[in-house]
Design an enzyme around this catalytic site. Structure first.
Site, PDB file in Angstrom:
ATOM      1  N   ARG A  24      74.529  89.208 -20.339  1.00  9.10           N
ATOM      2  CA  ARG A  24      74.713  89.006 -18.893  1.00  9.10           C
ATOM      3  C   ARG A  24      73.710  88.022 -18.301  1.00  9.10           C
ATOM      4  O   ARG A  24      73.934  87.473 -17.234  1.00  9.10           O
ATOM      5  CB  ARG A  24      74.576  90.339 -18.149  1.00  9.10           C
ATOM      6  CG  ARG A  24      75.591  91.384 -18.563  1.00  9.10           C
ATOM      7  CD  ARG A  24      75.228  92.737 -17.995  1.00  9.10           C
ATOM      8  NE  ARG A  24      73.933  93.159 -18.559  1.00  9.10           N
ATOM      9  CZ  ARG A  24      73.135  94.078 -18.017  1.00  9.10           C
ATOM     10  NH1 ARG A  24      73.481  94.681 -16.910  1.00  9.10           N
ATOM     11  NH2 ARG A  24      71.999  94.409 -18.600  1.00  9.10           N
ATOM     12  N   ASN A  50      54.663  79.432  -1.555  1.00  7.89           N
ATOM     13  CA  ASN A  50      55.194  78.095  -1.304  1.00  7.89           C
ATOM     14  C   ASN A  50      56.202  77.743  -2.387  1.00  7.89           C
ATOM     15  O   ASN A  50      56.114  78.242  -3.513  1.00  7.89           O
ATOM     16  CB  ASN A  50      54.067  77.053  -1.315  1.00  7.89           C
ATOM     17  CG  ASN A  50      53.029  77.327  -0.252  1.00  7.89           C
ATOM     18  OD1 ASN A  50      53.355  77.609   0.892  1.00  7.89           O
ATOM     19  ND2 ASN A  50      51.767  77.269  -0.632  1.00  7.89           N
ATOM     20  N   HIS A  63      45.169  68.439  -6.133  1.00  2.67           N
ATOM     21  CA  HIS A  63      44.795  68.970  -4.832  1.00  2.67           C
ATOM     22  C   HIS A  63      43.938  70.224  -4.945  1.00  2.67           C
ATOM     23  O   HIS A  63      44.015  70.950  -5.928  1.00  2.67           O
ATOM     24  CB  HIS A  63      46.046  69.339  -4.027  1.00  2.67           C
ATOM     25  CG  HIS A  63      47.026  68.221  -3.900  1.00  2.67           C
ATOM     26  ND1 HIS A  63      48.385  68.424  -3.945  1.00  2.67           N
ATOM     27  CD2 HIS A  63      46.857  66.880  -3.734  1.00  2.67           C
ATOM     28  CE1 HIS A  63      49.009  67.269  -3.794  1.00  2.67           C
ATOM     29  NE2 HIS A  63      48.110  66.314  -3.678  1.00  2.67           N
ATOM     30  N   LYS A  73      45.517  80.216  -6.999  1.00  2.63           N
ATOM     31  CA  LYS A  73      46.971  80.060  -7.029  1.00  2.63           C
ATOM     32  C   LYS A  73      47.545  80.721  -8.278  1.00  2.63           C
ATOM     33  O   LYS A  73      46.912  80.704  -9.333  1.00  2.63           O
ATOM     34  CB  LYS A  73      47.368  78.582  -7.050  1.00  2.63           C
ATOM     35  CG  LYS A  73      46.966  77.809  -5.822  1.00  2.63           C
ATOM     36  CD  LYS A  73      47.340  76.343  -5.963  1.00  2.63           C
ATOM     37  CE  LYS A  73      46.918  75.543  -4.747  1.00  2.63           C
ATOM     38  NZ  LYS A  73      47.197  74.112  -4.912  1.00  2.63           N
ATOM     39  N   TYR A 133      54.564  78.863  -5.875  1.00  2.00           N
ATOM     40  CA  TYR A 133      53.197  79.324  -6.077  1.00  2.00           C
ATOM     41  C   TYR A 133      52.726  80.217  -4.950  1.00  2.00           C
ATOM     42  O   TYR A 133      53.117  80.072  -3.804  1.00  2.00           O
ATOM     43  CB  TYR A 133      52.228  78.173  -6.309  1.00  2.00           C
ATOM     44  CG  TYR A 133      52.171  77.087  -5.266  1.00  2.00           C
ATOM     45  CD1 TYR A 133      51.105  77.006  -4.378  1.00  2.00           C
ATOM     46  CD2 TYR A 133      53.157  76.110  -5.208  1.00  2.00           C
ATOM     47  CE1 TYR A 133      51.036  75.984  -3.449  1.00  2.00           C
ATOM     48  CE2 TYR A 133      53.088  75.086  -4.278  1.00  2.00           C
ATOM     49  CZ  TYR A 133      52.024  75.036  -3.397  1.00  2.00           C
ATOM     50  OH  TYR A 133      51.955  74.032  -2.470  1.00  2.00           O
ATOM     51  N   ASP A 171      48.857  60.690  -2.233  1.00  2.00           N
ATOM     52  CA  ASP A 171      48.350  60.898  -3.596  1.00  2.00           C
ATOM     53  C   ASP A 171      47.990  59.599  -4.303  1.00  2.00           C
ATOM     54  O   ASP A 171      47.344  59.623  -5.350  1.00  2.00           O
ATOM     55  CB  ASP A 171      49.366  61.689  -4.434  1.00  2.00           C
ATOM     56  CG  ASP A 171      49.346  63.178  -4.118  1.00  2.00           C
ATOM     57  OD1 ASP A 171      48.412  63.656  -3.446  1.00  2.00           O
ATOM     58  OD2 ASP A 171      50.288  63.885  -4.556  1.00  2.00           O
TER      59      ASP A 171
END
Length: 188
Positions: A24, A50, A63, A73, A133, A171
């Site tokens: 399944r 997020n 970052h 995180k 995250y 960036d």
């Protein structure tokens, strides 16, 4: 239950949840505060989730949040594949400027725990990827920090040709690690 995979930097952990599959599909417990606390050896309360969707070649990073808004995180990929990277930016750390990279995908269900004191980024390896995250502090624009994704002193191999890398305007202009003043201090 979560299997903990240790990395070359002890504070960075790869978490492999148990996945139960049959004809399944599959079932897994993607989040359990109790199991997470046991896996990392302390209580971390996440306050914000997020999600981003990106196409092949998108590179987001490297970052971090600094000061009172520094974030831990827990990251994972719901669909697609990314190379996820965490760089130690704790001055005085034996691993300062070193990184751990791991592939996260909708297939392997791995999660990567990145505590405060690390810069984070990822590159999309598949046609597209959905990335999620959890953060233990709320995002604070005034506390943003970043280092260059292609800093030669770090030497990250992102898994995609440099010509395919797609960056945000922001960036494209981050400083090298050696030019970054506002970092973290290593605490034993």
């Amino acid at each position: 239950m979560i299997e903990v995979v240790k990395t070359a930097i002890p504070d960075l952990l790869i978490l492999q949840p148990r996945v139960f599959g049959d004809e399944r599909g599959y079932f897994m417990e993607s989040w359990s505060q109790r199991d997470f606390d046991k896996a990392v050896g302390r209580h971390i309360e996440f306050v914000q989730d997020n999600e981003s969707k990106s196409r092949y070649g998108v590179l987001r990073g490297l970052h971090f949040q600094k000061g009172a808004s520094a974030q831990s995180k827990l990251v994972r990929v719901v669909s697609g594949r990314v190379l996820d990277v965490a760089v130690d930016i704790r001055r005085g750390s034996p691993w300062f400027g070193k990184y751990v990279a791991c592939e996260l995908s909708g297939e392997n269900h791995r999660q990567f725990f990145i505590p405060q004191g690390f810069a984070h980024g990822f590159a999309v390896l598949s046609e597209e990827a959905v990335f999620q995250y959890k953060c233990d502090r709320f995002y604070a624009p005034s506390s943003e920090g970043a280092i260059a994704w292609n800093d030669p002193s770090i030497g990250i191999e992102w898994g995609i040709p440099e010509a395919d890398v797609i960056l945000s305007e922001k960036d494209r202009h981050h400083p090298l690690l050696s030019e970054s003043g506002d970092l973290f201090l290593y605490e034993i």
